[in-house]
Design an enzyme around this catalytic site. Structure first.
Site, PDB file in Angstrom:
ATOM      1  N   SER A 117       0.798  -1.229   0.000  1.00 12.27           N
ATOM      2  CA  SER A 117       0.000   0.000   0.000  1.00 12.27           C
ATOM      3  C   SER A 117       0.826   1.272   0.000  1.00 12.27           C
ATOM      4  CB  SER A 117      -0.946   0.010   1.208  1.00 12.27           C
ATOM      5  OG  SER A 117      -2.036  -0.856   0.986  1.00 12.27           O
ATOM      6  N   LYS A 120       0.234   3.684  -2.755  1.00 14.70           N
ATOM      7  CA  LYS A 120      -0.831   4.688  -2.693  1.00 14.70           C
ATOM      8  C   LYS A 120      -0.275   6.103  -2.593  1.00 14.70           C
ATOM      9  CE  LYS A 120      -4.510   1.785  -0.705  1.00 14.70           C
ATOM     10  NZ  LYS A 120      -3.898   0.478  -0.499  1.00 14.70           N
ATOM     11  N   SER A 183      -6.391   3.481   4.132  1.00 14.88           N
ATOM     12  CA  SER A 183      -5.708   2.647   3.128  1.00 14.88           C
ATOM     13  C   SER A 183      -6.708   1.840   2.300  1.00 14.88           C
ATOM     14  CB  SER A 183      -4.709   1.691   3.804  1.00 14.88           C
ATOM     15  OG  SER A 183      -3.782   1.196   2.870  1.00 14.88           O
ATOM     16  N   LYS A 285       2.861   6.659   5.044  1.00 13.42           N
ATOM     17  CA  LYS A 285       2.018   5.558   4.608  1.00 13.42           C
ATOM     18  C   LYS A 285       2.631   4.204   4.941  1.00 13.42           C
ATOM     19  CE  LYS A 285      -1.696   4.041   2.734  1.00 13.42           C
ATOM     20  NZ  LYS A 285      -1.566   2.876   3.646  1.00 13.42           N
TER      21      LYS A 285
END
Length: 452
Positions: A117, A120, A183, A285
């Site tokens: 993730s 992202k 997320s 993140k």
């Protein structure tokens, strides 16, 4: 408000009582209204006051007190291997100085890895740019497709999600929070389809952005970071991406610091462990898949200095949380940033042959800041190198050599120098005299600069 009953407080109280006893206070007694008080009475009064204060302090200490949460920075022993390596269970680790983009330390930081993730970050970078150019607004509505719903909810029960419903319209700002804080894989696909028509087309925008900002070893194939055989990044590229987002989109970057987001009646906490565990952390993140392990792009500020950290390949959320805090502490404690010179500052002089002036000042052409491990500071050196003496006439601003800065474990930095003053040429007889003087003196010496 109460006074804590500590040994130092009690000690201060006893000293105060003793001081009162030693002072000549009898002349004050009438003024205080204690006309008939004897020395014994005074002693009893002082003891009574002391006992009352102590009892009150003890009672206050037993009462619950509301105190605001104020995290304090702590220091710890840095685990450094005999060859200078930082010991960590992470497969990849990279520290970057935000201000300069300099890599402070890396362990497989240029090795391709799966982003999970953390991909992202590129999704939000594309969206932030469209907000910046006003192609989109925070209130722009996106429709949830069945494909977006199925990829995270219908087919992947364990997938992180924003809990979007098929056919619903969602504001872009809500999608951004769903991507950054929750997320949500469903949120990324809704945004990708809304912007580019399909996730494949949106991945093309991600790769175009990667090229523009200098990510040389990354390839994106979807907006979520879900497993794909052709999707790769490096820790260095993720650090560059984080730096690009922080500097390029300050208005949107604030979302990364938000602790939770409520959507569809469901509150989800930010997964970034640094936000709660490391003072000064404000992004960015996390990521996890079976192949990538547990990873994090994190950043924090301490004393006005920002560091970006990338870790990946850890085995659990708990290990990621512990290592993230420990390694960020190491980054700030082990590495120091030094401002050495300012643009236009004089760093030395160059000798001039046949000139009206025997020497001209040498000025540095840019600010110079270096980041070093603490133990390398003592070995920091700067040396001026130029072909000299300079032959007159010399113009002001003329290129005149370089300043070479070196230190253990650091690549030598070479900074251009220029003259800070002009020097006209003198007559032929003066030239001969200066030449003989120079010959007898043994030629030009190359000075070594003293660092601040």
């Amino acid at each position: 408000m109460w006074v804590p009953l500590t040994p130092s407080w009690i000690r201060s109280l006893v000293w105060g009582i003793t001081a009162l006893r030693l002072l000549s206070i009898r002349p004050l007694i009438p003024a205080l209204g204690f006309m008939a008080m004897t020395r014994l009475d005074l002693r009893l009064l002082l003891v009574s006051i002391a006992m009352a204060l102590l009892a009150g302090a003890s009672f206050a200490r037993a009462q619950p007190a509301e105190a605001p949460f104020s995290p304090q920075s702590t220091t710890q022993t840095v685990t450094i291997g005999p060859d200078g390596t930082i010991q960590t269970a992470a497969r990849q680790l990279l520290f970057m100085e935000y201000e300069t983009g300099e890599v402070l330390y890396e362990k497989d930081g240029y090795t391709p890895m799966k982003p999970a993730s953390m991909a992202k970050l590129m999704t939000t970078a594309v969206l932030f740019e469209k907000l910046k150019t006003q192609e989109l607004g925070l209130d722009t509505l996106f429709t949830v497709s069945e494909t977006a719903w199925r990829i995270s909810v219908g087919q992947r029960a364990a997938s992180s999600k924003m809990f979007l419903e098929v056919g619903k319209k969602v504001r872009l700002e809500d999608l951004l929070r769903g991507i950054i804080i929750q997320s949500g894989n469903d949120a990324t696909l809704v945004a990708a389809e809304g912007v580019a028509g399909s996730e494949e087309a949106f991945a093309g925008l991600m790769n175009e952005t990667a090229q523009k900002i200098g990510l040389k070893s990354s390839t994106f194939r979807n907006s979520s970071g879900l497993p794909h055989p052709e999707q790769w990044v490096t820790a260095h590229d993720l650090a560059l991406l984080a730096r690009h987002i922080i500097s390029g989109y300050p208005q949107q970057y604030r979302y990364y610091a938000e602790r939770e987001f409520k959507f569809a009646g469901i509150v989800q906490a930010n997964r970034n462990p640094l936000l709660a565990r490391f003072p000064g952390a404000d992004g960015m993140k996390t990521g996890h898949t079976a192949e990538s392990g547990y990873g994090l792009v994190g950043t924090a500020i301490r004393d006005g200095r920002r560091i970006i950290m990338v870790i990946n390949g850890l085995t659990s959320e708990a290990e990621r949380a512990a290592e993230a805090s420990r390694l960020m502490e190491i980054a700030f404690n082990e590495f120091r940033s030094y401002a050495l010179f300012s643009k236009g500052e004089q760093v030395g002089e160059a000798e001039v042959f046949a000139g009206l002036n025997s020497a001209v000042p040498l000025l540095i052409n840019r600010d110079v800041r270096v980041t070093l491990r603490r133990d390398a500071r003592a070995g920091l050196k700067a040396v001026i190198r130029y072909d000299g003496p300079l032959e007159a006439p010399v113009a002001r601003g003329q290129a005149a050599g370089v300043l070479e800065i070196s230190a253990p474990g650091m690549d030598t930095i070479s900074v251009p120098l220029s003259t800070g003053k002009a020097s006209a040429r003198v007559g032929i007889l003066d030239t001969v005299q200066l030449g003989l003087k120079d010959l007898l003196a043994g030629g030009t010496q190359v000075p070594s600069n003293t660092l601040p």
